[in-house]
Each structure stands twice: as C-alpha cells, then as structure tokens.
Write a protein that holds these residues in place. Structure first.
Motif, PDB file in Angstrom:
ATOM      1  N   ALA A 157      38.314  45.648  41.394  1.00 14.09           N
ATOM      2  CA  ALA A 157      39.765  45.601  41.588  1.00 14.09           C
ATOM      3  C   ALA A 157      40.132  45.770  43.059  1.00 14.09           C
ATOM      4  O   ALA A 157      40.982  45.042  43.593  1.00 14.09           O
ATOM      5  N   LEU A 158      39.500  46.720  43.730  1.00 14.64           N
ATOM      6  CA  LEU A 158      39.782  46.949  45.148  1.00 14.64           C
ATOM      7  C   LEU A 158      39.380  45.762  46.005  1.00 14.64           C
ATOM      8  O   LEU A 158      40.045  45.435  46.996  1.00 14.64           O
ATOM      9  N   LEU A 159      38.315  45.103  45.608  1.00 12.98           N
ATOM     10  CA  LEU A 159      37.852  43.941  46.367  1.00 12.98           C
ATOM     11  C   LEU A 159      38.831  42.772  46.243  1.00 12.98           C
ATOM     12  O   LEU A 159      39.048  42.024  47.206  1.00 12.98           O
ATOM     13  N   VAL A 160      39.422  42.621  45.076  1.00 10.21           N
ATOM     14  CA  VAL A 160      40.462  41.593  44.909  1.00 10.21           C
ATOM     15  C   VAL A 160      41.649  41.891  45.824  1.00 10.21           C
ATOM     16  O   VAL A 160      42.178  40.991  46.494  1.00 10.21           O
ATOM     17  N   VAL A 161      42.071  43.136  45.868  1.00 12.80           N
ATOM     18  CA  VAL A 161      43.187  43.525  46.738  1.00 12.80           C
ATOM     19  C   VAL A 161      42.836  43.245  48.200  1.00 12.80           C
ATOM     20  O   VAL A 161      43.659  42.727  48.964  1.00 12.80           O
ATOM     21  N   ALA A 162      41.584  43.567  48.579  1.00 10.51           N
ATOM     22  CA  ALA A 162      41.153  43.336  49.963  1.00 10.51           C
ATOM     23  C   ALA A 162      41.149  41.849  50.299  1.00 10.51           C
ATOM     24  O   ALA A 162      41.575  41.445  51.391  1.00 10.51           O
ATOM     25  N   GLU A 163      40.695  41.019  49.374  1.00  7.28           N
ATOM     26  CA  GLU A 163      40.655  39.580  49.629  1.00  7.28           C
ATOM     27  C   GLU A 163      42.075  39.010  49.717  1.00  7.28           C
ATOM     28  O   GLU A 163      42.352  38.140  50.545  1.00  7.28           O
ATOM     29  N   ARG A 164      42.985  39.484  48.864  1.00  5.01           N
ATOM     30  CA  ARG A 164      44.366  39.006  48.919  1.00  5.01           C
ATOM     31  C   ARG A 164      45.029  39.379  50.241  1.00  5.01           C
ATOM     32  O   ARG A 164      45.854  38.629  50.771  1.00  5.01           O
ATOM     33  N   ARG A 165      44.658  40.522  50.776  1.00  5.67           N
ATOM     34  CA  ARG A 165      45.278  40.993  52.027  1.00  5.67           C
ATOM     35  C   ARG A 165      44.635  40.371  53.260  1.00  5.67           C
ATOM     36  O   ARG A 165      45.334  39.984  54.205  1.00  5.67           O
ATOM     37  N   PHE A 166      43.311  40.253  53.264  1.00  3.63           N
ATOM     38  CA  PHE A 166      42.599  39.836  54.470  1.00  3.63           C
ATOM     39  C   PHE A 166      41.891  38.486  54.345  1.00  3.63           C
ATOM     40  O   PHE A 166      41.217  38.067  55.274  1.00  3.63           O
ATOM     41  N   GLY A 167      42.020  37.837  53.193  1.00  5.56           N
ATOM     42  CA  GLY A 167      41.315  36.576  52.997  1.00  5.56           C
ATOM     43  C   GLY A 167      39.832  36.808  52.752  1.00  5.56           C
ATOM     44  O   GLY A 167      39.410  37.900  52.345  1.00  5.56           O
ATOM     45  N   THR A 168      39.022  35.791  53.037  1.00  4.09           N
ATOM     46  CA  THR A 168      37.585  35.887  52.784  1.00  4.09           C
ATOM     47  C   THR A 168      36.951  37.056  53.526  1.00  4.09           C
ATOM     48  O   THR A 168      36.007  37.677  53.038  1.00  4.09           O
ATOM     49  N   ARG A 169      37.488  37.378  54.690  1.00  4.73           N
ATOM     50  CA  ARG A 169      36.949  38.520  55.453  1.00  4.73           C
ATOM     51  C   ARG A 169      37.042  39.820  54.664  1.00  4.73           C
ATOM     52  O   ARG A 169      36.250  40.741  54.876  1.00  4.73           O
ATOM     53  N   GLY A 170      38.019  39.902  53.772  1.00  2.00           N
ATOM     54  CA  GLY A 170      38.182  41.114  52.975  1.00  2.00           C
ATOM     55  C   GLY A 170      37.001  41.412  52.086  1.00  2.00           C
ATOM     56  O   GLY A 170      36.757  42.574  51.729  1.00  2.00           O
ATOM     57  N   LEU A 227      34.019  41.430  52.904  1.00  2.00           N
ATOM     58  CA  LEU A 227      33.048  42.255  53.645  1.00  2.00           C
ATOM     59  C   LEU A 227      33.207  43.727  53.302  1.00  2.00           C
ATOM     60  O   LEU A 227      32.267  44.516  53.444  1.00  2.00           O
ATOM     61  N   LEU A 228      34.394  44.098  52.834  1.00  2.39           N
ATOM     62  CA  LEU A 228      34.637  45.495  52.462  1.00  2.39           C
ATOM     63  C   LEU A 228      33.890  45.915  51.207  1.00  2.39           C
ATOM     64  O   LEU A 228      33.888  47.090  50.848  1.00  2.39           O
ATOM     65  N   ALA A 229      33.245  44.942  50.537  1.00  2.00           N
ATOM     66  CA  ALA A 229      32.414  45.304  49.387  1.00  2.00           C
ATOM     67  C   ALA A 229      31.324  46.292  49.783  1.00  2.00           C
ATOM     68  O   ALA A 229      30.904  47.129  48.973  1.00  2.00           O
ATOM     69  N   HIS A 254      29.285  28.126  48.322  1.00  2.00           N
ATOM     70  CA  HIS A 254      30.735  28.347  48.232  1.00  2.00           C
ATOM     71  C   HIS A 254      31.352  28.874  49.520  1.00  2.00           C
ATOM     72  O   HIS A 254      32.565  29.087  49.576  1.00  2.00           O
ATOM     73  N   ARG A 255      30.538  29.121  50.536  1.00  2.00           N
ATOM     74  CA  ARG A 255      31.037  29.590  51.823  1.00  2.00           C
ATOM     75  C   ARG A 255      31.821  30.886  51.728  1.00  2.00           C
ATOM     76  O   ARG A 255      32.803  31.101  52.444  1.00  2.00           O
ATOM     77  N   THR A 256      31.422  31.729  50.816  1.00  2.00           N
ATOM     78  CA  THR A 256      32.028  33.063  50.706  1.00  2.00           C
ATOM     79  C   THR A 256      30.919  34.095  50.576  1.00  2.00           C
ATOM     80  O   THR A 256      29.969  33.894  49.804  1.00  2.00           O
ATOM     81  N   PRO A 257      31.010  35.186  51.323  1.00  2.00           N
ATOM     82  CA  PRO A 257      29.950  36.194  51.275  1.00  2.00           C
ATOM     83  C   PRO A 257      30.133  37.238  50.173  1.00  2.00           C
ATOM     84  O   PRO A 257      29.448  38.257  50.175  1.00  2.00           O
ATOM     85  N   ALA A 258      31.049  37.005  49.242  1.00  2.00           N
ATOM     86  CA  ALA A 258      31.418  38.039  48.267  1.00  2.00           C
ATOM     87  C   ALA A 258      30.198  38.581  47.515  1.00  2.00           C
ATOM     88  O   ALA A 258      29.962  39.795  47.479  1.00  2.00           O
ATOM     89  N   LEU A 259      29.419  37.702  46.898  1.00  2.00           N
ATOM     90  CA  LEU A 259      28.287  38.176  46.107  1.00  2.00           C
ATOM     91  C   LEU A 259      27.226  38.825  46.990  1.00  2.00           C
ATOM     92  O   LEU A 259      26.641  39.849  46.623  1.00  2.00           O
ATOM     93  N   LEU A 260      26.984  38.261  48.151  1.00  2.00           N
ATOM     94  CA  LEU A 260      25.998  38.833  49.066  1.00  2.00           C
ATOM     95  C   LEU A 260      26.417  40.220  49.524  1.00  2.00           C
ATOM     96  O   LEU A 260      25.602  41.151  49.576  1.00  2.00           O
ATOM     97  N   MET A 261      27.692  40.395  49.831  1.00  2.00           N
ATOM     98  CA  MET A 261      28.194  41.709  50.233  1.00  2.00           C
ATOM     99  C   MET A 261      28.163  42.697  49.071  1.00  2.00           C
ATOM    100  O   MET A 261      27.933  43.895  49.266  1.00  2.00           O
ATOM    101  N   CYS A 262      28.388  42.194  47.856  1.00  2.00           N
ATOM    102  CA  CYS A 262      28.264  43.059  46.672  1.00  2.00           C
ATOM    103  C   CYS A 262      26.822  43.543  46.508  1.00  2.00           C
ATOM    104  O   CYS A 262      26.584  44.688  46.113  1.00  2.00           O
ATOM    105  N   ALA A 263      25.871  42.664  46.813  1.00  2.00           N
ATOM    106  CA  ALA A 263      24.466  43.066  46.729  1.00  2.00           C
ATOM    107  C   ALA A 263      24.154  44.170  47.739  1.00  2.00           C
ATOM    108  O   ALA A 263      23.476  45.156  47.422  1.00  2.00           O
TER     109      ALA A 263
END
Length: 270
Positions: A179-192, A194-196, A46-55
């Motif tokens: 919830a915070l991660l959704v806000v970060a993604e909406r503000r910074f896109g996929t890079r957000g 990484l804040l996970a 999916h070309r998104t690091p969301a789950l990996l960063m959550c790990a």
C-alpha cells in the motif's frame, strides 16, 4: 539484584540434521536465483524497477528476523550456517535469508500490483490466502525436519517444535508495504518504487509488532497455553481487521446497481 525469568530457555543441545540443512540451503539458493532472474527480466521488459527493488527490500527484511524471533520464542538449531548473529546467539540462517526476497519482497509486490490495479476485495483476500499458503509451504516442512523450533507455550502448535499458526497473521507485512509503495509511486512516479528498499523491512517488522504484541507479551510473561491462545486470537483479530481497513482504503468501492442505482433517474423523470 536477582530477577525471576518466566521465559523458557531455548533448546541448546539440539542439532539441525546436516543433510536436511544442505538440501534446504540448495533449494533456497535456487529460489533466490530464479526470483532475482525474473526481477531483472521484469525490469528490462517493463522499464520499472519495482520488483527488483522489492527483492532488495525483502533481502533487507531478513535483518529484522531476530527481533520478533526472540519475542516469539523461535530457536534456530546448531548446525545452521548463519548469515549474521545478533543478541549474542540469535541471527538468521543463510537459507532463511535467501528466502526473504521471494517471501517478504514477493508479497509486497503482490499487494502493490493488486492495489495499483484497483482489484476487487475478493482478489485481495485471495492474495492473503496465497501468502498464508506460501508461509505454510516454508514453515511446516522445515520445522518438521528440525532445522529450527518454536518453543515455550505456543498456541495453535500441532507438533513438538512445529509452526504455530498464529504466526501466519503476523507475517502479512506485504499488505502495508504494498500500500505504501502505491502511494509512493503515485506521488513520485516510477522513482517512488525505489522506496521499496526501506519500506519493505520497515513495514514487515512493523506488522509483526503491531499485530503480534499480545502473543509476544503472553509468551514472555510465562503465560499458560490458555492465555497465549487468547492472546493469539487477539493477534489474529488485529491482523485481519488491519488488513480489512487497508483494503477498504486502497481498493475501489463496488458499483451500486439495480433498483438503488435507478432511483436518481426516476427522480429526474418527475
């Protein structure tokens, strides 16, 4: 100066069964490995690091374990291989550290996806039930097999050293980090996403203290089971009400249908 301590001492001369420990460690290695493989697969597909960063964030959340473990009167028995030690004798066993990416990171990702997709309130509470179930699957067998104990006047504890059910309500930090991660993604896109990495450990320990402080205080003031039970009920109420408020803010309101929805069109007709 002499101080009186009302906090019971943790059991010192009890050992974790070696065979049980080795099995728990082996299972944790498998769970962590499978979770990491799936996170890498998700990243590639999916070309998104969301789950990996959550790990990664979930793994870092293990560093917060001793903070609320001390307050909640949790004792890891001698014989556990420890990943690290804090406060002279409190730390986190390796099997526990390895489960953190799947539990803390996985629950954060679950709520991140739920909030991102605009799921219903019913699906939100189902997700809460899933986290409760995962928590019970981890805690009940491992306390029953005596790898660790909850000691002192624990409320809602149904066998000696067993998992007190009030902890279910303090282990919902994935709601806040999702919830915070959704806000970060909406503000910074996929890079957000990484804040996970910093968000998950911070939100996990914050939820523990935000909701658990009444019970932590009662346990460490030497309260009876009656008072710790009252405190645990307050903890549960704080947790559920906070979860409800987050869901109200993050999830869409249901569409109004039927007679109420038809009123404007009737007015326009006149």
């Amino acid at each position: 100066m002499t101080y009186l301590s009302y906090v019971p001492d943790p059991p010192r001369d009890v050992l974790a069964p070696a065979t049980t420990h080795d099995i728990a460690l082996a299972v944790a290695i498998v769970v962590a490995g499978l979770f990491l493989i799936y996170a890498l697969y998700d990243f590639i597909r999916h070309r998104t690091p969301a789950l990996l960063m959550c790990a990664v964030g979930g793994l870092l959340a293990a560093l917060t374990e001793p903070f609320y473990g001390v307050l909640g009167l949790l004792n890891y028995r001698e014989g556990n291989i420890m990943t690290f030690v804090m406060f002279n004798f409190r730390g986190d066993p390796t099997w526990s550290t390895l489960l953190y990416p799947a539990f803390a990171g996985g629950s954060a990702y679950l709520f991140f996806q739920l909030f991102k997709s605009g799921s219903s309130k019913k699906e939100f509470w189902r997700a809460v039930a899933v986290v409760f179930g995962a928590n019970l699957i981890i805690e009940i067998p491992l306390t029953a097999l005596k790898l660790y104990d909850y000691y002192g006047p624990q409320p809602f504890q149904f066998y000696d050293g067993g998992f007190p059910l009030w902890w279910l309500f303090t282990n919902l930090g994935g709601i806040a980090s999702g919830a915070l991660l959704v806000v970060a993604e909406r503000r910074f896109g996929t890079r957000g996403t990484l804040l996970a990495v910093p968000l998950i450990p911070s939100a996990f320990v914050a939820w523990e203290v935000w909701t658990g402080w009444p019970t932590f205080a009662a346990l460490n003031l030497g309260g009876s089971v009656l008072w710790t039970t009252v405190a645990a009920v307050i903890t549960a109420a704080l947790s559920i009400s906070t979860a409800w408020m987050v869901a109200e803010f993050m999830l869409p309101k249901p569409h109004v249908t039927g007679e109420i929805a038809s009123e404007p069109s009737r007015a326009e007709a006149h």
